[in-house]
Motif scaffolding. Structure first.
Motif, PDB file in Angstrom:
ATOM      1  N   GLN A 168       0.887  -0.984   0.142  1.00  0.00           N
ATOM      2  CA  GLN A 168      -0.094  -0.247  -0.012  1.00  0.00           C
ATOM      3  C   GLN A 168       0.735   1.556   0.034  1.00  0.00           C
ATOM      4  OE1 GLN A 168      -2.500  -0.525   3.459  1.00  0.00           O
ATOM      5  NE2 GLN A 168      -4.163  -1.994   2.516  1.00  0.00           N
ATOM      6  N   ARG A 169       1.962   1.425   0.744  1.00  0.00           N
ATOM      7  CA  ARG A 169       2.745   2.438   1.119  1.00  0.00           C
ATOM      8  C   ARG A 169       3.596   2.594  -0.331  1.00  0.00           C
ATOM      9  NH1 ARG A 169       5.340   4.602   5.847  1.00  0.00           N
ATOM     10  NH2 ARG A 169       6.043   6.196   5.031  1.00  0.00           N
ATOM     11  N   VAL A 170       3.775   1.974  -0.842  1.00  0.00           N
ATOM     12  CA  VAL A 170       4.405   1.575  -2.539  1.00  0.00           C
ATOM     13  C   VAL A 170       3.757   1.998  -3.167  1.00  0.00           C
ATOM     14  CG1 VAL A 170       5.631   0.240  -3.672  1.00  0.00           C
ATOM     15  CG2 VAL A 170       6.854  -0.212  -2.322  1.00  0.00           C
ATOM     16  N   VAL A 171       2.549   1.696  -2.928  1.00  0.00           N
ATOM     17  CA  VAL A 171       1.559   2.323  -4.280  1.00  0.00           C
ATOM     18  C   VAL A 171       1.730   3.610  -3.427  1.00  0.00           C
ATOM     19  CG1 VAL A 171      -0.811   2.262  -6.140  1.00  0.00           C
ATOM     20  CG2 VAL A 171       1.208  -0.120  -5.138  1.00  0.00           C
ATOM     21  N   ASN A 172       1.175   3.693  -3.377  1.00  0.00           N
ATOM     22  CA  ASN A 172      -0.305   5.323  -2.709  1.00  0.00           C
ATOM     23  C   ASN A 172       1.452   6.455  -2.764  1.00  0.00           C
ATOM     24  OD1 ASN A 172      -2.208   5.051  -2.020  1.00  0.00           O
ATOM     25  ND2 ASN A 172      -1.133   4.209  -0.249  1.00  0.00           N
ATOM     26  N   GLY A 173       3.035   5.492  -2.689  1.00  0.00           N
ATOM     27  CA  GLY A 173       4.449   6.673  -3.013  1.00  0.00           C
ATOM     28  C   GLY A 173       4.714   7.181  -4.784  1.00  0.00           C
ATOM     29  N   LEU A 174       4.142   5.716  -4.921  1.00  0.00           N
ATOM     30  CA  LEU A 174       4.366   6.300  -6.901  1.00  0.00           C
ATOM     31  C   LEU A 174       3.139   6.967  -7.249  1.00  0.00           C
ATOM     32  CD1 LEU A 174       4.828   2.160  -7.644  1.00  0.00           C
ATOM     33  CD2 LEU A 174       6.519   4.753  -8.154  1.00  0.00           C
ATOM     34  N   TRP A 175       2.250   6.884  -6.865  1.00  0.00           N
ATOM     35  CA  TRP A 175       1.121   7.774  -6.700  1.00  0.00           C
ATOM     36  C   TRP A 175       1.309   8.974  -6.447  1.00  0.00           C
ATOM     37  CZ3 TRP A 175      -2.440   6.236 -10.463  1.00  0.00           C
ATOM     38  CH2 TRP A 175      -2.916   5.084 -10.799  1.00  0.00           C
ATOM     39  N   ALA A 176       1.598   9.087  -5.461  1.00  0.00           N
ATOM     40  CA  ALA A 176       2.192  10.465  -5.233  1.00  0.00           C
ATOM     41  C   ALA A 176       3.216  11.508  -5.899  1.00  0.00           C
ATOM     42  CB  ALA A 176       2.194  10.624  -3.393  1.00  0.00           C
ATOM     43  N   SER A 177       4.049  10.745  -6.114  1.00  0.00           N
ATOM     44  CA  SER A 177       5.635  10.909  -6.820  1.00  0.00           C
ATOM     45  C   SER A 177       4.787  11.177  -8.571  1.00  0.00           C
ATOM     46  CB  SER A 177       6.563   9.829  -6.948  1.00  0.00           C
ATOM     47  OG  SER A 177       7.378  10.152  -5.421  1.00  0.00           O
ATOM     48  N   GLY A 178       3.861  10.696  -8.472  1.00  0.00           N
ATOM     49  CA  GLY A 178       3.308  11.161 -10.393  1.00  0.00           C
ATOM     50  C   GLY A 178       3.476   9.942 -11.360  1.00  0.00           C
ATOM     51  N   ALA A 179       3.221   8.934 -10.963  1.00  0.00           N
ATOM     52  CA  ALA A 179       3.143   7.944 -11.327  1.00  0.00           C
ATOM     53  C   ALA A 179       1.478   8.609 -12.055  1.00  0.00           C
ATOM     54  CB  ALA A 179       2.605   6.664 -11.290  1.00  0.00           C
ATOM     55  N   GLU A 180       0.818   7.986 -13.190  1.00  0.00           N
ATOM     56  CA  GLU A 180      -0.268   7.832 -14.057  1.00  0.00           C
ATOM     57  C   GLU A 180      -1.288   7.358 -13.739  1.00  0.00           C
ATOM     58  OE1 GLU A 180       0.804   9.906 -17.596  1.00  0.00           O
ATOM     59  OE2 GLU A 180       1.546  11.762 -17.005  1.00  0.00           O
ATOM     60  N   ALA A 181      -0.205   5.831 -14.344  1.00  0.00           N
ATOM     61  CA  ALA A 181      -0.933   4.110 -13.874  1.00  0.00           C
ATOM     62  C   ALA A 181       0.084   3.631 -13.527  1.00  0.00           C
ATOM     63  CB  ALA A 181      -1.328   3.808 -15.634  1.00  0.00           C
ATOM     64  N   VAL A 182      -0.734   2.562 -12.523  1.00  0.00           N
ATOM     65  CA  VAL A 182       0.034   1.197 -12.361  1.00  0.00           C
ATOM     66  C   VAL A 182      -0.468   0.334 -11.914  1.00  0.00           C
ATOM     67  CG1 VAL A 182       0.872   1.099  -9.404  1.00  0.00           C
ATOM     68  CG2 VAL A 182       0.840   3.933 -10.472  1.00  0.00           C
ATOM     69  N   SER A 183       0.370  -0.727 -11.902  1.00  0.00           N
ATOM     70  CA  SER A 183      -0.515  -1.584 -12.496  1.00  0.00           C
ATOM     71  C   SER A 183       0.568  -2.741 -10.776  1.00  0.00           C
ATOM     72  CB  SER A 183       0.270  -2.781 -13.203  1.00  0.00           C
ATOM     73  OG  SER A 183       0.390  -2.750 -13.894  1.00  0.00           O
ATOM     74  N   VAL A 184      -0.078  -4.414  -9.996  1.00  0.00           N
ATOM     75  CA  VAL A 184       0.968  -4.946  -9.222  1.00  0.00           C
ATOM     76  C   VAL A 184       0.883  -6.370 -10.173  1.00  0.00           C
ATOM     77  CG1 VAL A 184       1.643  -5.743  -7.631  1.00  0.00           C
ATOM     78  CG2 VAL A 184       0.816  -3.423  -7.553  1.00  0.00           C
ATOM     79  N   ASN A 185       2.229  -7.297 -10.362  1.00  0.00           N
ATOM     80  CA  ASN A 185       1.753  -8.781 -11.046  1.00  0.00           C
ATOM     81  C   ASN A 185       0.884  -8.493 -12.068  1.00  0.00           C
ATOM     82  OD1 ASN A 185       3.640  -8.643  -9.096  1.00  0.00           O
ATOM     83  ND2 ASN A 185       2.818 -11.041  -8.588  1.00  0.00           N
ATOM     84  N   GLY A 186       0.700  -7.601 -13.243  1.00  0.00           N
ATOM     85  CA  GLY A 186      -0.389  -7.711 -13.990  1.00  0.00           C
ATOM     86  C   GLY A 186      -2.001  -6.878 -13.604  1.00  0.00           C
ATOM     87  N   GLN A 187      -2.005  -6.242 -12.355  1.00  0.00           N
ATOM     88  CA  GLN A 187      -3.351  -6.264 -12.140  1.00  0.00           C
ATOM     89  C   GLN A 187      -3.785  -4.938 -11.912  1.00  0.00           C
ATOM     90  OE1 GLN A 187      -5.892  -8.650 -10.870  1.00  0.00           O
ATOM     91  NE2 GLN A 187      -4.715  -9.568 -11.643  1.00  0.00           N
TER      92      GLN A 187
END
Length: 278
Positions: A168-187
């Motif tokens: 959760q912290r990794v994904v939220n950190g990526l969003w906050a750092s400017g990610a426009e789209a995120v996936s985890v293991n293809g999800q």
């Protein structure tokens, strides 16, 4: 010399010799000689044989029953597994159909550019572009910790397992750092996605993931990587690596391809429409 000669000639004491002769005369040596002793021995042998025979007969009678129950249990497990597989396949088919209809509705909404942007931000369409690839894995000698949640036990440092809150912290950190789209293991992750735990497994939208966890984040690759590693969440991930052996690796990629989210269903929120003024 007469004493030595006497000892050699009479090595066995006379008392022992007399006792041995008396027992031999009374029949006390060797196997039982009396009728009562013989009957007792025969009865004991018959009883032992009877016990062994009865045990063998019971085992022979019970064996087919146990084998039949085992076969019935295996057949039941196979049937239920087949039913579950069919249901899962049906769910996947329906989810794909819903996603296709959602994408079709977005394309028919009027402004194609706005529809594309809405589909990208909502996760309803596939996307590709530059970004970062982040690998997060358990420690080499990871083990299950205490009761349910090793991170809250004294044995945390011995587990080395990546937990849902870490992702959760990794994904939220990526969003906050400017990610426009995120996936985890293809999800693909959307605003409706949930990262939770079920025992030792991490679930993304109720689908279990298996380590190592591969996170794709589309965005300005170098800037995204630098901002994430310098953020509080990036430092948190680094602390997990230093203190608990969690393995991580981040790299800048030229082109990442992320699938569309399985389904994007909003049940409560409604779009706000502006009323015209006369």
């Amino acid at each position: 010399m007469s004493l030595l000669t006497n000892v050699m000639d009479h090595s066995l004491d006379d008392g022992y010799a007399e006792a041995a002769a008396r027992k031999k005369a009374e029949g006390a040596g060797g196997l039982p000689k009396t009728l009562r002793a013989k009957l007792g021995l025969a009865a004991g042998l018959v009883l032992a044989a009877l016990v062994v025979t009865v045990g063998a007969a019971q085992a022979r009678v019970a064996a087919p029953v146990v084998a039949k129950e085992r076969e019935e249990l295996i057949d039941r497990i196979d049937r239920e597994t087949e039913t579950a597989d069919k249901l899962e396949s049906s769910v996947d088919t329906l989810r794909d159909d819903v996603s296709a209809r959602q994408r079709e509705a977005l394309m028919k909404s009027g402004d194609s550019d706005q529809a594309d942007l809405m589909g990208l931000l909502s996760g309803a369409t596939q996307v590709h572009g530059p970004g970062v690839k982040l690998l997060v894995d358990d420690a080499k000698e990871a083990s299950t910790g205490g009761d349910g949640d090793p991170r809250e036990t004294s044995g945390f440092s011995d587990t080395g397992r990546v937990r849902d809150r870490d992702m959760q912290r990794v994904v939220n950190g990526l969003w906050a750092s400017g990610a426009e789209a995120v996936s985890v293991n293809g999800q693909r992750l959307t605003a409706l996605s949930a990262i939770r735990a079920a025992g030792d497994a991490i679930l993304v939208d109720n689908k279990p993931l298996v380590p190592p966890y591969t996170v794709f984040a589309v965005g300005d690759g170098k800037r995204l990587s630098t901002r994430f590693q310098n953020s509080a969440d990036g430092l948190y991930l680094h602390a997990l690596q230093e203190n608990f052996g969690i393995r991580t690796a981040i790299s800048v990629e030229e082109d990442l391809r992320l699938p569309a989210a399985p389904s994007v269903i909003v049940r409560t929120a409604q779009p706000k429409t502006e009323k015209g003024t006369s």
